[in-house]
Design an enzyme around this catalytic site. Structure first.
Site, PDB file in Angstrom:
ATOM      1  N   ASP A  48       0.794  -1.233   0.000  1.00  0.00           N
ATOM      2  CA  ASP A  48       0.000   0.000   0.000  1.00  0.00           C
ATOM      3  C   ASP A  48       0.830   1.287   0.000  1.00  0.00           C
ATOM      4  O   ASP A  48       1.746   1.440   0.819  1.00  0.00           O
ATOM      5  CB  ASP A  48      -0.884   0.056   1.247  1.00  0.00           C
ATOM      6  CG  ASP A  48      -1.752  -1.167   1.423  1.00  0.00           C
ATOM      7  OD1 ASP A  48      -1.696  -2.069   0.589  1.00  0.00           O
ATOM      8  OD2 ASP A  48      -2.480  -1.217   2.427  1.00  0.00           O
ATOM      9  N   GLU A 222     -10.772  -1.799   3.714  1.00  0.00           N
ATOM     10  CA  GLU A 222      -9.462  -1.314   4.144  1.00  0.00           C
ATOM     11  C   GLU A 222      -9.186   0.034   3.489  1.00  0.00           C
ATOM     12  O   GLU A 222      -9.883   0.470   2.574  1.00  0.00           O
ATOM     13  CB  GLU A 222      -8.358  -2.310   3.758  1.00  0.00           C
ATOM     14  CG  GLU A 222      -8.418  -3.633   4.496  1.00  0.00           C
ATOM     15  CD  GLU A 222      -7.193  -4.491   4.236  1.00  0.00           C
ATOM     16  OE1 GLU A 222      -6.557  -4.904   5.219  1.00  0.00           O
ATOM     17  OE2 GLU A 222      -6.883  -4.760   3.055  1.00  0.00           O
TER      18      GLU A 222
END
Length: 512
Positions: A48, A222
């Site tokens: 990420d 998320e």
């Protein structure tokens, strides 16, 4: 019957699309699957993007990183900086795993007014807000930097929020000017619930609201991102909420969805009309995208996001070395208002990428065989380029095969990008794109809905050594996919009878 000739225009020479492309003499970035104009770490694992923030002439890209291995683990914030959002320089890891606490995803802000009190001697603090991960607990932490992100000090009173939860992560923090408060959006992933907090100093936080959505097909949320973006062609602005989906994405596995609505500083109100899931990207490899904080004001420019180009189905098994993981192109985000008064997300590659583009091959006409011969005559082939095609859809499928060639075993391989006018769908087929057998979920044909505009379809296709990013009708849909072809598969071949114009430009490598 008179048959008009196609118009061929080659502007300048085209050496940068040949196999013998001239890149930096630094072979660190020359592996067969090393992206040439997408960011990837020099070595080891990355996932990420985190803490995207602009400060004092530098765009910061922090990211989930394992500093010791090319598989997930020992999560630390990696760090890269850029002056133009295009050329990146990787710095040493920023915030390390320590005392059994991994550094999970989060965000970064510039505390211009020193609300945190971390500033010293006139130096403005950058403050990172991230999830501290332990085996059975996730909590929110902060750290600060007084030297433009080069070194970081963890707050001595961490954690700043502790709900005694195993799954509680990914804070996105931004300054909300109307209330003069910091806002945090953070998720309870398995409960599919977004929590909102306010703070005056980044240290003490008060919960102000919640958001959930029964229509989301995901079982896990998320990496939330909430930002106000412009509506195309108007002075209106709306709030865009993007959420990463751990499963049931548009192409299977992980993906992203979005909602459009209002935000009052305390909580988000969804105004999206009921209907199909609004996917951020329709490809297999788009996850955890977040937007930049503290961007300089430039007219009515939209938000800028970067995502992780991967899928949780196989991210740890892709055949790259000595690195694993790459980022998408930076995208400018806007909304468009439809005839039904709803809002749709539009994503476009940022304008700064134009500096990488080489001389243009241009073609107009209807004879695809003549187009393909013109490509051969002009020597147009390669592994790093952007291709724009305009189609006038009729009854049969039309499109292009990129990274086409023969494998060492003599098999034909290519990634196919096409348009089906009957289904009104764009697709990317990587079934025979190269290495696909490392995980059964990798090979496939992925589609996105797209209706003609004024009778035409436009496809902008960014091809890199190990990826294809497609932007349809000026960014109304996107499909992002990794590919792992043979280094010698450099061909471009069009098919069908709907092609009307084509432009191809080499994209220069960013590793200096």
């Amino acid at each position: 019957m008179f048959r008009p000739f196609a118009l061929l225009l080659v502007v300048g020479a085209f050496p940068t699309l040949l196999l013998a492309q001239r890149y930096s003499s630094d072979t660190t970035y020359q592996q067969p699957f090393r992206p040439q104009y997408h960011f990837s770490p020099r070595i080891n694992w990355s996932n990420d993007p985190n803490g995207l923030v602009y400060y004092d002439g530098e765009y910061h890209l922090f990211f989930q990183h394992n500093p010791v291995d090319s598989h997930w683990g020992h999560m630390t914030w990696g760090h890269a900086i850029s002056r133009d959002l295009v050329h990146w320089r990787e710095l040493p890891p920023a915030i390390p795993e320590e005392n059994g606490v991994m550094i999970f995803s989060g965000s970064c802000v510039v505390d211009k007014n020193n609300t945190s009190g971390f500033g010293r001697d006139g130096r403005v603090p950058m403050v990172a807000i991230y999830t501290g991960h332990e085996p059975n607990r996730q909590t929110q932490h902060i750290a600060y930097s007084l030297d433009k992100g080069r070194t970081w000090t963890k707050y001595q009173n961490n954690p700043i929020i502790d709900l005694n939860k195993k799954d509680f992560r990914d804070p996105k923090v931004f300054w909300y000017e109307p209330s003069q408060r910091w806002v945090m959006a953070v998720v309870l992933p398995t409960e599919k619930k977004l929590l909102f907090y306010n703070s005056s100093n980044l240290k003490q936080w008060t919960k102000t609201g919640e958001f959930t959505a029964a229509d989301s097909p995901a079982s896990v949320w998320e990496c939330p991102d909430l930002i106000e973006v412009p509506v195309e062609g108007t002075m209106e602005r709306k709030w865009l909420l993007m959420l990463s989906m751990g499963n049931n994405g548009a192409a299977g596995g992980s993906g992203m969805q979005y909602y459009v609505g209002r935000f009052n500083g305390l909580t988000f109100t969804n105004e999206s009309a009921p209907g199909p899931t609004r996917f951020v990207d329709w490809g297999k490899d788009y996850y955890a995208a977040v937007t930049y904080n503290n961007l300089p004001v430039r007219g009515n420019r939209g938000a800028i996001s970067i995502g992780w180009m991967a899928n949780l189905h196989y991210a740890g098994e892709v055949p790259t070395s000595p690195f694993r993981g790459m980022m998408t192109l930076p995208r400018e985000l806007r909304l468009v208002k439809t005839l039904t008064k709803s809002y749709e997300l539009v994503q476009r590659p940022i304008q700064e990428l134009k500096q990488l583009l080489g001389p243009a091959f241009r073609w107009n006409g209807t004879d695809v065989s003549q187009l393909n011969q013109s490509l051969v005559n002009a020597g147009v082939s390669g592994d790093s380029y952007v291709l724009t095609a305009e189609l006038e859809p009729i009854r049969t499928e039309s499109g292009v095969r990129v990274r086409q060639g023969k494998t060492a075993q003599g098999d034909t391989e290519a990634t196919v990008v096409g348009y089906d006018p009957l289904k009104q769908q764009v697709h990317v087929d990587r079934t025979r794109s190269g290495l696909v057998a490392f995980k059964k979920e990798f090979a496939g044909r992925f589609t996105a809905p797209l209706k003609p505009q004024n009778g035409r379809i436009t496809l902008q296709i960014w091809v890199d050594r190990s990826s294809v990013e497609v932007f349809g009708n000026d960014g109304l849909i996107t499909l992002t996919n990794q590919i792992f072809p043979s280094p010698d598969s450099l061909g471009i071949e069009f098919y069908g009878n709907a092609l009307r114009s084509v432009t191809v430009q080499a994209v220069e490598g960013i590793w200096k």
